[in-house]
Structures are given as structure tokens and as C-alpha cells.
Design an enzyme around this catalytic site. Structure first.
Site, mmCIF file in Angstrom:
data_model
loop_
_atom_site.group_PDB
_atom_site.id
_atom_site.type_symbol
_atom_site.label_atom_id
_atom_site.label_comp_id
_atom_site.label_asym_id
_atom_site.label_seq_id
_atom_site.Cartn_x
_atom_site.Cartn_y
_atom_site.Cartn_z
ATOM 1 C CB VAL A 61 96.764 3.188 14.831
ATOM 2 C CG1 VAL A 61 95.839 3.779 13.905
ATOM 3 C CG2 VAL A 61 96.572 1.776 14.788
ATOM 4 C CE1 TYR A 151 88.807 -7.837 16.854
ATOM 5 C CE2 TYR A 151 86.995 -9.129 17.839
ATOM 6 C CZ TYR A 151 87.607 -8.030 17.209
ATOM 7 O OH TYR A 151 86.783 -7.176 16.588
ATOM 8 C CB THR A 186 83.575 -5.427 7.225
ATOM 9 O OG1 THR A 186 84.151 -6.210 8.657
ATOM 10 C CG2 THR A 186 82.790 -4.364 7.846
#
Length: 258
Positions: A61, A151, A186
């Protein structure tokens, strides 16, 4: 008008939350373009084996050229694109002075530049397809202060990028919304047991979210049930942002609120 787009591209879909999104879309009869820098063929194969329709696409990406190639493949094979889920992302739980320039650049490249390149490449085909829905997977770290500068900055940036795109693309019938998960079970939480245990103490719902619960929000934003929503932030966090602080204060006070 069908409830869901005929063709949807999902990034970061070879595993984790992206794979859950892709499988759910496949089960609904959507053709899913399963894209990832890792091999996406297994997830695409699962969808097809289950009676759905899917195609694997290799995609880094961070590379605008690869985005152009994937969108070109979709235009050639399907002639249209009605949905884009910018799900690919990475996390580095490092405090400010532990964040190197390399970490900063990499996180911003994947989490922020990736969705920019994706929307830049996909919007013309979505416009030519009569419109559609873009869902950007941000984070509650894009709504509050968070200890990891790379982040947090990437997700705050994605929140703003989503709103900018929503205003630009509305004239073409393209909606752009961001989803802001809290703690979700996750691989991004792998090796962070202490962090997760402590964080759950501040979640009013008392648990980590399931990937399927984030998928439900994504499906809603892709569907015809959300046609008047664009530029919105959908928070899916068990109440952490809205009530986490006082939830923990009350719990730690032992109920002594006098």
C-alpha cells in the site's frame, strides 16, 4: 440498488481483521478483491470454496505504482468498483524517545500514505462506477492522546484525511467514513498481555473486541443503510473513549463516591 457494492477492494486482507472483512463480504455475494503485501491467495480461495467470488492481488500500500496496477486490473476484469476498505496497518508500541526516524517513516507510510495512495487511485474508477463507499480503518488512537507518537499521528492523520476526501468526493456519490476500533483481539496485540490486561480495566464493556464486531461496522458503512453518512467517525471500542477514565476511577475507588 443492491444493499452492498458488487465489487469491493480490501487491503491488508491476507490475515487478521482484513481477512474477516473479506470473508464476510464474500458471504454476502460481493466480489472481494483481496489485497495484501503478503500472499492473499489463501483467503481468496476460502471465499471461492465457500461459494463466493474473490480475486487475490499483491499490493504494497505504500507504493502508488502498485495501487495503479491493482486498480487497473479491477477496471479491466470487472469494469467497476463500489467499495474500498483501507484496512492495512502496522503498530509500533514505542514511546516518543524510543521511536526512531525509521519507525516513524514506516508507520506513516503504511497507515497514512497507504490510504492516500489508495483513495487517489480508486476514486476515478468509483466515480465512473456511479459512486460508492470508502471505509478507512483508523483507531481510537486517532481520537485521543496515545503514548506511541508514530501510531497516534498516523491515525489522527487518517481521521483528517478521511474527512478531506469525504468533502472532495461527495459530488461523485462517493462516501468516505472512518472506523475507530479500540482493543481488538488480533495479532496486533500479540506479546502485549500486560498492556491488554491493564487497558481492559478501563473498558466499560469489560473485554477486548472481536474482529467480527469491527466488520459489522464496516459492512454497515459499505451498505445502502448508510447512504447519508460521509465524513463520520464510527467508534467501536466498548465505551473506552467516552467513559474509560471514570469507569476506572469508580472501580478503583471501591464505590466510595462521597
Amino acid at each position: 440498488m443492491s444493499e452492498y457494492p458488487d465489487v469491493v477492494l480490501v487491503t491488508g486482507a491476507a490475515g487478521g481483521m482484513g481477512a474477516v472483512h473479506a470473508r464476510a463480504l464474500g458471504a454476502l455475494g460481493v466480489h472481494v478483491c483481496v489485497a495484501d503485501v503478503a500472499d492473499p491467495s489463501a483467503v481468496a480461495g476460502e471465499i471461492v470454496a465457500g461459494g463466493g467470488s474473490a480475486s487475490p492481488h499483491h499490493l504494497d500500500v505504500t507504493d502508488a505504482t502498485q495501487w495503479a496496477a491493482v486498480i487497473g486490473e479491477i477496471r479491466t476484469r470487472h469494469g467497476k468498483l463500489g467499495g474500498l476498505v483501507n484496512n492495512a496497518g502496522i503498530s509500533r508500541r514505542l514511546e516518543f524517545l524510543d521511536t526512531t526516524a525509521e519507525v516513524w517513516d514506516r508507520v506513516l507510510a503504511v497507515n497514512l500514505s497507504g490510504p492516500f495512495h489508495g483513495m487517489h487511485a480508486a476514486a476515478p474508477l468509483m466515480r465512473d462506477s456511479g459512486g460508492g463507499s470508502i471505509v478507512n480503518i483508523s483507531s481510537i488512537s486517532g481520537q485521543i492522546g496515545y503514548f506511541s507518537p508514530a501510531y497516534s499521528a498516523s491515525k489522527w492523520g487518517l481521521t483528517g484525511l478521511s474527512k478531506s476526501a469525504a468533502g472532495n468526493f461527495a459530488k461523485w456519490g462517493i462516501r468516505v467514513n472512518s472506523v475507530h476500533p479500540g482493543l481488538v483481539g488480533t495479532d496486533l496485540l500479540a506479546g502485549a498481555d500486560g498492556f491488554v490486561r491493564s487497558a481492559v480495566d478501563s473498558v466499560p464493556a469489560g473485554r477486548v473486541g472481536r474482529p467480527e464486531e469491527i466488520t459489522d461496522a464496516v459492512l454497515f458503512l459499505l451498505s445502502a443503510k448508510s447512504t447519508y453518512m460521509t465524513g463520520s467517525e464510527v467508534t467501536v471500542d466498548g465505551g473506552l473513549v467516552s467513559n474509560g477514565l471514570y469507569h476506572r476511577i469508580v472501580a478503583e475507588s471501591g464505590g466510595d463516591l462521597g
